[in-house]
Design a protein around this motif. Sequence first.
Motif, PDB file in Angstrom:
ATOM      1  N   ASN A 142      49.898 -81.191  13.828  1.00  0.00           N
ATOM      2  CA  ASN A 142      48.462 -81.424  13.618  1.00  0.00           C
ATOM      3  C   ASN A 142      47.570 -80.379  14.275  1.00  0.00           C
ATOM      4  O   ASN A 142      46.364 -80.601  14.421  1.00  0.00           O
ATOM      5  CB  ASN A 142      48.050 -82.822  14.105  1.00  0.00           C
ATOM      6  CG  ASN A 142      48.762 -83.924  13.344  1.00  0.00           C
ATOM      7  OD1 ASN A 142      49.145 -83.742  12.195  1.00  0.00           O
ATOM      8  ND2 ASN A 142      48.932 -85.061  13.983  1.00  0.00           N
ATOM      9  N   GLU A 143      48.132 -79.238  14.669  1.00  0.00           N
ATOM     10  CA  GLU A 143      47.337 -78.167  15.258  1.00  0.00           C
ATOM     11  C   GLU A 143      47.194 -77.028  14.252  1.00  0.00           C
ATOM     12  O   GLU A 143      48.162 -76.353  13.924  1.00  0.00           O
ATOM     13  CB  GLU A 143      47.987 -77.652  16.541  1.00  0.00           C
ATOM     14  CG  GLU A 143      48.011 -78.675  17.668  1.00  0.00           C
ATOM     15  CD  GLU A 143      48.636 -78.121  18.936  1.00  0.00           C
ATOM     16  OE1 GLU A 143      48.992 -76.920  18.941  1.00  0.00           O
ATOM     17  OE2 GLU A 143      48.778 -78.870  19.909  1.00  0.00           O
ATOM     18  N   MET A 144      45.985 -76.806  13.754  1.00  0.00           N
ATOM     19  CA  MET A 144      45.740 -75.729  12.810  1.00  0.00           C
ATOM     20  C   MET A 144      45.693 -74.398  13.562  1.00  0.00           C
ATOM     21  O   MET A 144      44.932 -74.235  14.506  1.00  0.00           O
ATOM     22  CB  MET A 144      44.433 -75.955  12.052  1.00  0.00           C
ATOM     23  CG  MET A 144      44.145 -74.888  11.009  1.00  0.00           C
ATOM     24  SD  MET A 144      42.719 -75.292   9.956  1.00  0.00           S
ATOM     25  CE  MET A 144      41.409 -75.442  11.187  1.00  0.00           C
ATOM     26  N   ASP A 145      46.541 -73.464  13.147  1.00  0.00           N
ATOM     27  CA  ASP A 145      46.658 -72.177  13.825  1.00  0.00           C
ATOM     28  C   ASP A 145      46.084 -71.065  12.962  1.00  0.00           C
ATOM     29  O   ASP A 145      46.693 -70.634  11.989  1.00  0.00           O
ATOM     30  CB  ASP A 145      48.132 -71.894  14.135  1.00  0.00           C
ATOM     31  CG  ASP A 145      48.332 -70.550  14.829  1.00  0.00           C
ATOM     32  OD1 ASP A 145      47.331 -69.940  15.247  1.00  0.00           O
ATOM     33  OD2 ASP A 145      49.494 -70.121  14.952  1.00  0.00           O
ATOM     34  N   CYS A 212      50.278 -74.096   2.807  1.00  0.00           N
ATOM     35  CA  CYS A 212      50.080 -74.461   4.215  1.00  0.00           C
ATOM     36  C   CYS A 212      51.388 -74.997   4.769  1.00  0.00           C
ATOM     37  O   CYS A 212      52.262 -75.433   4.022  1.00  0.00           O
ATOM     38  CB  CYS A 212      49.019 -75.562   4.360  1.00  0.00           C
ATOM     39  SG  CYS A 212      47.360 -75.085   3.858  1.00  0.00           S
ATOM     40  N   THR A 213      51.504 -74.993   6.080  1.00  0.00           N
ATOM     41  CA  THR A 213      52.642 -75.666   6.693  1.00  0.00           C
ATOM     42  C   THR A 213      52.426 -77.172   6.579  1.00  0.00           C
ATOM     43  O   THR A 213      51.294 -77.650   6.467  1.00  0.00           O
ATOM     44  CB  THR A 213      52.781 -75.311   8.183  1.00  0.00           C
ATOM     45  OG1 THR A 213      51.679 -75.860   8.909  1.00  0.00           O
ATOM     46  CG2 THR A 213      52.815 -73.803   8.391  1.00  0.00           C
ATOM     47  N   ILE A 216      50.132 -79.774   9.300  1.00  0.00           N
ATOM     48  CA  ILE A 216      48.701 -80.075   9.407  1.00  0.00           C
ATOM     49  C   ILE A 216      48.276 -81.054   8.315  1.00  0.00           C
ATOM     50  O   ILE A 216      48.945 -81.196   7.288  1.00  0.00           O
ATOM     51  CB  ILE A 216      47.846 -78.790   9.344  1.00  0.00           C
ATOM     52  CG1 ILE A 216      48.082 -78.029   8.029  1.00  0.00           C
ATOM     53  CG2 ILE A 216      48.142 -77.904  10.543  1.00  0.00           C
ATOM     54  CD1 ILE A 216      47.208 -76.803   7.873  1.00  0.00           C
ATOM     55  N   ASP A 220      42.745 -80.177   6.973  1.00  0.00           N
ATOM     56  CA  ASP A 220      42.912 -78.936   7.728  1.00  0.00           C
ATOM     57  C   ASP A 220      43.561 -77.854   6.875  1.00  0.00           C
ATOM     58  O   ASP A 220      43.292 -76.666   7.072  1.00  0.00           O
ATOM     59  CB  ASP A 220      43.753 -79.184   8.984  1.00  0.00           C
ATOM     60  CG  ASP A 220      42.968 -79.873  10.083  1.00  0.00           C
ATOM     61  OD1 ASP A 220      41.730 -79.777  10.062  1.00  0.00           O
ATOM     62  OD2 ASP A 220      43.575 -80.515  10.957  1.00  0.00           O
ATOM     63  N   CYS A 221      44.420 -78.262   5.947  1.00  0.00           N
ATOM     64  CA  CYS A 221      45.013 -77.290   5.029  1.00  0.00           C
ATOM     65  C   CYS A 221      43.914 -76.612   4.216  1.00  0.00           C
ATOM     66  O   CYS A 221      43.888 -75.383   4.084  1.00  0.00           O
ATOM     67  CB  CYS A 221      46.013 -77.981   4.103  1.00  0.00           C
ATOM     68  SG  CYS A 221      46.745 -76.893   2.851  1.00  0.00           S
ATOM     69  N   CYS A 224      41.879 -74.368   6.452  1.00  0.00           N
ATOM     70  CA  CYS A 224      42.645 -73.171   6.802  1.00  0.00           C
ATOM     71  C   CYS A 224      42.619 -72.160   5.655  1.00  0.00           C
ATOM     72  O   CYS A 224      42.316 -70.975   5.852  1.00  0.00           O
ATOM     73  CB  CYS A 224      44.087 -73.572   7.126  1.00  0.00           C
ATOM     74  SG  CYS A 224      45.122 -72.233   7.764  1.00  0.00           S
ATOM     75  N   SER A 248      49.388 -71.350  10.105  1.00  0.00           N
ATOM     76  CA  SER A 248      49.286 -72.629   9.405  1.00  0.00           C
ATOM     77  C   SER A 248      49.133 -72.516   7.900  1.00  0.00           C
ATOM     78  O   SER A 248      49.349 -73.495   7.188  1.00  0.00           O
ATOM     79  CB  SER A 248      48.099 -73.438   9.952  1.00  0.00           C
ATOM     80  OG  SER A 248      48.335 -73.853  11.284  1.00  0.00           O
ATOM     81  N   CYS A 249      48.722 -71.372   7.401  1.00  0.00           N
ATOM     82  CA  CYS A 249      48.522 -71.239   5.961  1.00  0.00           C
ATOM     83  C   CYS A 249      48.587 -69.778   5.557  1.00  0.00           C
ATOM     84  O   CYS A 249      48.499 -68.881   6.396  1.00  0.00           O
ATOM     85  CB  CYS A 249      47.191 -71.846   5.528  1.00  0.00           C
ATOM     86  SG  CYS A 249      45.725 -70.994   6.190  1.00  0.00           S
TER      87      CYS A 249
END
Length: 263
Positions: A142-145, A212-213, A216, A220-221, A224, A248-249
């Motif tokens: 759940n952490e958007m990078d 996206c991964t 998330i 958030d996807c 991102c 993350s994406c």
Amino acid sequence: MFSSSVSERSVLVSILAVVAIQLFFIRSVTSVNETNAYLYHKCLEKDGKYKSKSLYEKNLNSLISNTSVKDYIYGVYGHRPDTVYMVIQCRGDSYGSKCDTCLSTAYSEVNIFIINLCPMNKGAIVWFDRCLLRISPTTFINEMDLKNKFYMYNKKKVRDPALFNTKIKTFLTKLTMEATRRGLERSPAQEYYKPGDIKVDGKMKLYGMVQCTRLIWNSDCKKCLDTIIGELPNCCDGKEGGRVVSGSCNFRYEIYPFLDIQR
């Protein structure tokens, strides 16, 4: 878990935090991404280091060597303070043996990076053409990078950059909407991947993908992807091919097919 890709005569631009810009060329592949080429890596200094023959190193080796993946995996091994978290996600068109092969490649490459480029780092991200691998001593669900990212682009430019840029942004935004169309409640265990193609300038065809991964949430996807698509002018202004890849994406577009459509 992850994703990635490669373009003909592509240029890679590092934009990790405030690191100085770096450029290098990656040789073209003659067919549709038959190789699982290494793209880039980032050693996460903030995660600290481990000692040789430590319990953390043992847990890391055990986690990776005992893992088999068909398209995605999120693994945890060991107890605090020596817990190892790992995520591997393959590109949306790379399943089965292709993804499992990426795991083997990622494992060997991660060892090389940790030993030679950032010795004994507990955290690292490695991007390949067909997958992404991340390891960490702390969970990153759940952490958007968006901090760890890089650009790649084709050196060739189109005849009408302004029009081409507009069409690319519209195209990738459409793919983003389709990849995240199920709403804000969508589980992070779902797959956020959408390929597509459109015609531009008569005979020219544009191919693209967004992904996206699965770590998330749906909202958030979209955030991102919208963010990195907004970096098109900096990344790929008028270029025939390009992409932005983050932790993350990522998105990619080309004027030739680059995905494996056989599933």
